[in-house]
Design a protein around this motif. Sequence first.
Motif, PDB file in Angstrom:
ATOM      1  N   LEU B 120      10.593   6.038  19.323  1.00 23.81           N
ATOM      2  CA  LEU B 120      10.826   6.609  18.002  1.00 23.81           C
ATOM      3  C   LEU B 120      12.266   7.021  17.789  1.00 23.81           C
ATOM      4  O   LEU B 120      12.696   7.235  16.681  1.00 23.81           O
ATOM      5  CB  LEU B 120       9.906   7.811  17.774  1.00 23.81           C
ATOM      6  N   GLY B 121      13.028   7.133  18.872  1.00 27.34           N
ATOM      7  CA  GLY B 121      14.430   7.503  18.734  1.00 27.34           C
ATOM      8  C   GLY B 121      14.558   8.874  18.111  1.00 27.34           C
ATOM      9  O   GLY B 121      13.765   9.764  18.378  1.00 27.34           O
ATOM     10  N   GLY B 122      15.522   9.040  17.259  1.00 26.81           N
ATOM     11  CA  GLY B 122      15.637  10.312  16.559  1.00 26.81           C
ATOM     12  C   GLY B 122      16.970  10.967  16.825  1.00 26.81           C
ATOM     13  O   GLY B 122      17.156  11.691  17.792  1.00 26.81           O
ATOM     14  N   GLY B 152      11.435   1.777   9.602  1.00 24.93           N
ATOM     15  CA  GLY B 152      12.071   0.623  10.232  1.00 24.93           C
ATOM     16  C   GLY B 152      11.915   0.661  11.734  1.00 24.93           C
ATOM     17  O   GLY B 152      12.527  -0.128  12.441  1.00 24.93           O
ATOM     18  N   ILE B 153      11.125   1.608  12.237  1.00 25.93           N
ATOM     19  CA  ILE B 153      10.965   1.666  13.686  1.00 25.93           C
ATOM     20  C   ILE B 153       9.686   0.945  14.105  1.00 25.93           C
ATOM     21  O   ILE B 153       8.790   0.695  13.312  1.00 25.93           O
ATOM     22  CB  ILE B 153      11.072   3.101  14.237  1.00 25.93           C
TER      23      ILE B 153
END
Lengths: 141, 403
Positions: B120-122, B152-153
């Motif tokens: 998920l990043g962030g 967009g993930i």
Amino acid sequence: MSKQVPIVDYLVLDGDQPHLEANACAECGALYFDRRNACARCGAQSFERRALAGSGTVRAFTIVHRAAPGVKTPYVSAVVDLDGGGVVKSNLVDVEPDPEQIALGMPVQMVTYVAGTDDEGTEAIAFGYAPADASHPENGA
Amino acid sequence: MTVSDTVWIIGASMTKFGRYPDKDVVDLGSEAALAALADSGKTIFDMDLMAVGNLYEANGMVGQRIQKQIGQTGIPCYNTANACATGASAVRIAHTAIKAGEARMAIAVGVEQMGKSGLLGGAGRAKGDRKVFEPSGRYGAVMSPEGVLGTGIMPGVFAQAGMEYARQHDGVGFEQFARVAEKNHKHSVLNPLAQYQKEFSLEQIMGAEVVAYPNTLLMCCPTGDGAAAVVLASDEVVRQLDPDQRRRAVKISASVLTSDPWTESAQVQPDVNTLTRQAADQAYEQAGVDPQDLDLVELHDCFATAELLHYDNLRLCEPGGAGEFIDSGGPWRDGRIPVNVSGGLISKGHPLGATGVANLYEVTTHLRGEAGDRQIEGAKVGLTHVIGLGSACAVHILEKPAA
């Protein structure tokens, strides 16, 4: 009224007629939301700005429950086929985040709303898509 | 050296996928490389070329760092990055070098250490920074569009790809997607190299926490660490192997890499279908193999929705028939075309750079008849597929040579 800016540059606020604009290939008509050196479809190197329709149909959606920190969940993300050409991705608004309440292929209409305010009081205006059969007087930017 | 019409796999290995907090990419890559070399009966001193796929340290000369662990011989070393097709792209480099006659033998390694990074990043603005909207990037964004202008993930992107298929074809929905995960979790129980080996019922899968509908947590691949390697060789080398090693050589009948051709919708939502279809069609033609000839397939099930699409993209089912294919048990290990008998990315794990080499290890092991409890009996032809978003798609077809 406070100052407003679009969340992205392909959203044109234009008073009470907010709409999306794309770079259209002058040769084949392929549409791009960012700048291109040449058309990825045909290779032509000239483009013109084209206003896209506010209405379309839901091509695909997902209901996001787990997201990066700071992103409010659940929300509905959708890919929308615009009437008259163009495909765009954004959130569906004014719908329950429930798969039973969202139909693939359903008609939608673009709406705009305030997505955030900066420390100078400037509002960022975002766009989303609401079911076309509902009326949304409160959603004008 | 001479041009080689056929390229062979003479050594293959993978580490168990999982979490290795006490190791680094060099440890994991070296372990897989040495195991593949030992399996081939060759050493690093026999290799004419090395190609190493790794994503998270792509600027870190991982290949040369592995050479420092296993043998520095001065051969050309290529470091590749191509999203989730990174490992398969390294294999392609080794393959084309042998085919062109520039190398007789080459080793390809795929390795990744992801830890518990999540998909998920962030990123975020540090608290206390003054916030003033300034357009930036190619879309002139004044704030992060994630969660405002859709998602967009990965979990959501692949969920939307699945829902697009569901819109186009009757009989495809949440339950069909969930059945993919039910199958792959069940298959993983037989694979000791899988990160997770746990069976789940359809009810458990459909009732698990929703990540991005229709993908629940049990329909998403985990992050993890691991490595895999293959040793490739020319016709000439294989002819000279001793009979026991030659018998274990597996023929690469097709090796294909594609990127996205232009499609309208792919400007906003990655199109995972078109480049996969093109890669598959090229591979079937190159190999002279029909999809119905396949004894097993290892395909890129990063999310359950993705696997269902690829039944159709890889021509494993009738056009539009992916829902019927899973409902009828077609891709189960006892079905018409077993898919992801390793447990797939969903259970085996998905250390990004290793994945495209590990699926070659899996199919090679079955074609050699060495897959133990999970062996597909009598397997003669298999296909591997990976896709890296952005996009890159690799398809390989492997065959057991006639005795």
